[in-house]
Design an enzyme around this catalytic site. Structure first.
Site, PDB file in Angstrom:
ATOM      1  CD  GLU A  46      -2.619  -1.122   2.644  1.00  0.00           C
ATOM      2  OE1 GLU A  46      -2.465  -0.142   3.425  1.00  0.00           O
ATOM      3  OE2 GLU A  46      -3.345  -2.086   2.916  1.00  0.00           O
ATOM      4  CG  ASP A  57      -3.411   7.597   8.398  1.00  0.00           C
ATOM      5  OD1 ASP A  57      -3.287   6.364   8.443  1.00  0.00           O
ATOM      6  OD2 ASP A  57      -3.762   8.210   7.380  1.00  0.00           O
ATOM      7  CE1 TYR A 171      -6.614  -2.416   7.411  1.00  0.00           C
ATOM      8  CE2 TYR A 171      -5.687  -1.451   5.416  1.00  0.00           C
ATOM      9  CZ  TYR A 171      -5.639  -1.670   6.778  1.00  0.00           C
ATOM     10  OH  TYR A 171      -4.602  -1.147   7.510  1.00  0.00           O
TER      11      TYR A 171
END
Length: 267
Positions: A46, A57, A171
């Site tokens: 990725e 994040d 995911y």
């Protein structure tokens, strides 16, 4: 999508989980770091697109975004990195991960065309929910997988929407939080993976908070893939120009452990 399918199938044929790795484009010598990931045994990569507001994040990847942007990295640079990677590594899947602002400009069609030309296999767009998937409809037409995110709060009523139109792999974000700061309890990961695998034929990869070979091994016993990101970013920040060697050594340790995980031994 063929490369993604082949990578997960190859790992499954070897009775192990695929190792999925993340780095931020433009943070350090990205080309050398990507080569180190492949040399160390990463199955899927990725490549993060730097963005000013990476809401999913944690501190490590936030800092990597800022370092990359300060170095002048732009979308054209990320696509150039991807294209050069594809020349060097024709078989390793490359997924762009980021946010809608960076992956719908100048238009979704234009971005999809440019990404396909660069050899990109898929995208993970954190802030485009299934209800807004029409915005990136051109991606599938260009052979670019739409990799969706499932979380601990994705219940039975929500899961069909998440899976509708998903491709490449699913995911599973194992914590209800941001990257890098914590890891979910193993029993909750195992229960979630079993539930997801019962609902889809897509490979299920688990990420957020995976750092050590032991953590990777535990997840690799039940999931189709293990995603590692912040720990790699920390090595890049720590080692600077020497980061590729440190990254390769770390990835080798994860790869070796995943190969042994389903045999019940650690390497």
């Amino acid at each position: 999508m063929t490369r993604l399918t082949s990578a997960f199938a190859a790992a499954a044929s070897q009775h192990r989980a695929a190792l999925v790795t993340f780095v931020t484009a433009g943070d350090g010598d990205t080309a050398a770091i990507l080569d180190a990931l492949v040399a160390g045994g990463a199955d899927v990569i990725e490549l993060g697109m730097p963005f000013t507001d990476p809401m999913a994040d944690g501190p490590a990847i936030q800092a990597a975004n800022l370092r990359s942007l300060a170095a002048g990295t732009r979308t054209a640079d990320v696509l150039a990195i991807a294209a050069a990677f594809r020349e060097r590594h024709p078989d390793t899947p490359l997924v762009l991960m980021g946010y809608a602002n960076t992956m719908t400009r100048p238009t979704p069609e234009a971005f999809a065309q440019n990404a396909a030309d660069a050899g990109v296999d898929g995208t993970i767009i954190v802030d485009i929910p299934p209800e807004e998937a029409d915005e990136i409809a051109p991606f599938a037409a260009h052979g670019i997988a739409t990799i969706r995110l499932a979380t601990p709060t994705t219940d039975a009523a929500r899961l069909p929407a998440v899976l509708s139109g998903a491709s490449g792999f699913l995911y599973y974000v194992s914590v209800a939080g941001i990257t890098g700061l914590q890891q979910a309890a193993q029993d909750s990961i195992e229960a979630a993976v079993a539930r997801l695998k019962a609902a889809t034929d897509l490979p299920v990869a688990v990420g957020f908070g995976v750092r050590t070979p032991e953590q990777a091994a535990a997840i690799g016993r039940v999931a189709d893939g293990v995603v590692v990101g912040s720990a790699i970013i920390d090595l890049i920040a720590q080692h600077g120009a020497d980061a590729p060697a440190a990254v390769r050594t770390y990835i080798e340790s994860l790869s070796a452990t995943l190969k042994a995980a389903r045999k019940g031994v650690y390497v």
